[in-house]
Write a protein that holds these residues in place. Sequence first.
Motif, PDB file in Angstrom:
ATOM      1  N   THR A 171      35.818  48.836  32.687  1.00 41.29           N
ATOM      2  CA  THR A 171      36.019  47.391  32.764  1.00 41.29           C
ATOM      3  C   THR A 171      35.997  46.912  34.211  1.00 41.29           C
ATOM      4  O   THR A 171      35.344  45.915  34.548  1.00 41.29           O
ATOM      5  CB  THR A 171      37.363  47.006  32.109  1.00 41.29           C
ATOM      6  N   SER A 172      36.686  47.632  35.071  1.00 40.89           N
ATOM      7  CA  SER A 172      36.701  47.230  36.479  1.00 40.89           C
ATOM      8  C   SER A 172      35.371  47.525  37.155  1.00 40.89           C
ATOM      9  O   SER A 172      34.872  46.714  37.951  1.00 40.89           O
ATOM     10  CB  SER A 172      37.843  47.934  37.217  1.00 40.89           C
ATOM     11  N   TYR A 176      33.537  44.119  38.314  1.00 41.12           N
ATOM     12  CA  TYR A 176      33.360  43.823  39.733  1.00 41.12           C
ATOM     13  C   TYR A 176      31.894  43.885  40.151  1.00 41.12           C
ATOM     14  O   TYR A 176      31.431  43.067  40.962  1.00 41.12           O
ATOM     15  CB  TYR A 176      34.191  44.787  40.580  1.00 41.12           C
ATOM     16  N   VAL A 444      44.247  45.969  36.496  1.00 40.82           N
ATOM     17  CA  VAL A 444      42.840  45.954  36.911  1.00 40.82           C
ATOM     18  C   VAL A 444      42.031  45.052  35.992  1.00 40.82           C
ATOM     19  O   VAL A 444      41.215  44.238  36.445  1.00 40.82           O
ATOM     20  CB  VAL A 444      42.264  47.380  36.918  1.00 40.82           C
ATOM     21  N   SER A 445      42.249  45.167  34.680  1.00 43.86           N
ATOM     22  CA  SER A 445      41.528  44.322  33.728  1.00 43.86           C
ATOM     23  C   SER A 445      41.831  42.851  33.971  1.00 43.86           C
ATOM     24  O   SER A 445      40.938  41.995  33.886  1.00 43.86           O
ATOM     25  CB  SER A 445      41.896  44.706  32.295  1.00 43.86           C
ATOM     26  N   GLU A 447      42.738  41.479  36.838  1.00 47.43           N
ATOM     27  CA  GLU A 447      42.078  41.072  38.079  1.00 47.43           C
ATOM     28  C   GLU A 447      40.594  40.788  37.839  1.00 47.43           C
ATOM     29  O   GLU A 447      40.052  39.793  38.334  1.00 47.43           O
ATOM     30  CB  GLU A 447      42.232  42.161  39.135  1.00 47.43           C
ATOM     31  N   VAL A 448      39.944  41.679  37.064  1.00 41.70           N
ATOM     32  CA  VAL A 448      38.524  41.484  36.780  1.00 41.70           C
ATOM     33  C   VAL A 448      38.316  40.213  35.963  1.00 41.70           C
ATOM     34  O   VAL A 448      37.469  39.374  36.273  1.00 41.70           O
ATOM     35  CB  VAL A 448      37.953  42.707  36.038  1.00 41.70           C
TER      36      VAL A 448
END
Length: 560
Positions: A171-172, A176, A444-445, A447-448
């Motif tokens: 995902t990240s 990104y 992280v998910s 943030e993405v």
Amino acid sequence: MQADGHLLAHVIDQTPIGIMILQRDMTIVFVNQYLFTLFGGTREDFVGLTVYGLANQMPGAVDAGAIVRGITEGTLADYKLTLTMPGRPDLVCLLDSFSIEEIEPYPECFALVLRDITEEQASADLIEAKNVEMAKINTELARTNTDLKKVSELKSNFLSIASHELNTPLTSIKGYSDIIIDNMRDKVDKSVYRMIESISRAADRLHRVVNNILDVTKIEQGRLRLRPEHIDLGAVMSDCADDMVQIAEKRGITIRVGAPTEMPRFYGDKARIQQMFTSLLNNAIKFSPDGTSIDLGIVLEGEGEGKRFHITVADQGIGIDKNEHKNIFDPFYEVGNANRHSSDASKFMGGGSGLGLSIVKGIVERHGGRVWVESEGAGRDGVFPGSVFHVALPLRSEIGWDDDESRLAPESRLKEANDTIAMEAFDDGEFGKPVILFIDSDKVSIEVAGAVVENMFDFLVAESGEQGLVMAFSHRPSLILMDSNLPGLDGYRICKILRSQPETKNIPIAFFSAGANDDEIQKCFASGADDFIVKPFSGSELNKKIVRLLMKKDEEKIFK
């Protein structure tokens, strides 16, 4: 008459059944030849003895009392007796008796009949031993079958967990890299940009492998979901061939397509049928020499109920050994090895995960058809016999379809949202932009996803189910996106609570998760969710999903 009597006496004497005549006091007055020969004596050795006296002379234990009672009471039928014979194998006999009425000048007496069943008993014992052995084998097979089921369940659970764990970092990686590709091309060096594109393509390939593993698991469990529609098989085949042309042309391989201009439409899952064609084409390209051709064909054949579509994919490649025909559709099975498939480094592209053909088989059989291969064997010394893969699909299928997302708003009412949709259509009061509440413990998910939506939406973040509930009731977001696996209250219970309360029951809710097995998807929709987004997701995919969910919220106003 006298001659007849002599004949009868001779028959009795020679018959292969032991016969003994006893007086009322159990004295032996006659034995036939078969009987005294069987015991290794003469007639005189028996006549005059009583049953008790004869039993005492036998080397083994004989219950004379039980035999006498059986004779006198008429209950001796099928009495089994094992006799120990000196210097010979034991003799197994079956005794029976009946009384003989008095006929002048002969007094009333009994006949004792002895039949040698030693061989029959040996056969019965052998059969019984085999039955016991088979029972043990069956028990072991049942235990093994149970163990295999447990292993299969563990494997499925492992694959599900592994796919989830792989999709989470993807995902990240994918998120990104897509953000950089879509929005930052002018801000990075060209060489770095090309690296980012390679990273994105690698993430896509890994994602496809993960999805293939999940598909194999679903097929093995008989839970491959289909979304049916009436499709033109010839058009789908041509589209898939066009998609593969660029790959084939790099090696000078020509793809030729032949299909009738007029054909009935097939009722099936378009995406899965595309997956079938793509896998078969990819397989043909991998194992074909440079500069050859691949022929795709489809015809309608048969009559009445047996009418079917017959699809063929024929290559001029290395062929398949006949003893491997039945194995190539098994998961993770590869024909030979990649090195054997090449005359030089560029001629062939063998090797892979070994999942493509097993998925093809699962898709075809799920549609009520069958798939098989014809090939004369593996080629040698530059001679390649090629292979022809056949797919037969019924014209009219009676299989039941199971689209668990069928209760969503009809596609005809939800027009495809494009990237330039006017977001002013979603006016949510105090906020200038629609507000999305993310409930997910994976930072992280978040943030993405935040980086993807920040230009079009405002968003809030909750890292637990309890915190998400509080924020949902206090902020009344336009949309809620949450993971099913949350610390504390899980996503399913959160969704049910939100759906049960008047303040939040109309807020669109979508799960987004790295897990994509049917159980998880079904539980999400059963808890009241409107959609399911699989990680990793592309930025455009996430934005389109969000827009469509917001359109669904106001669909009555928009489409009135």
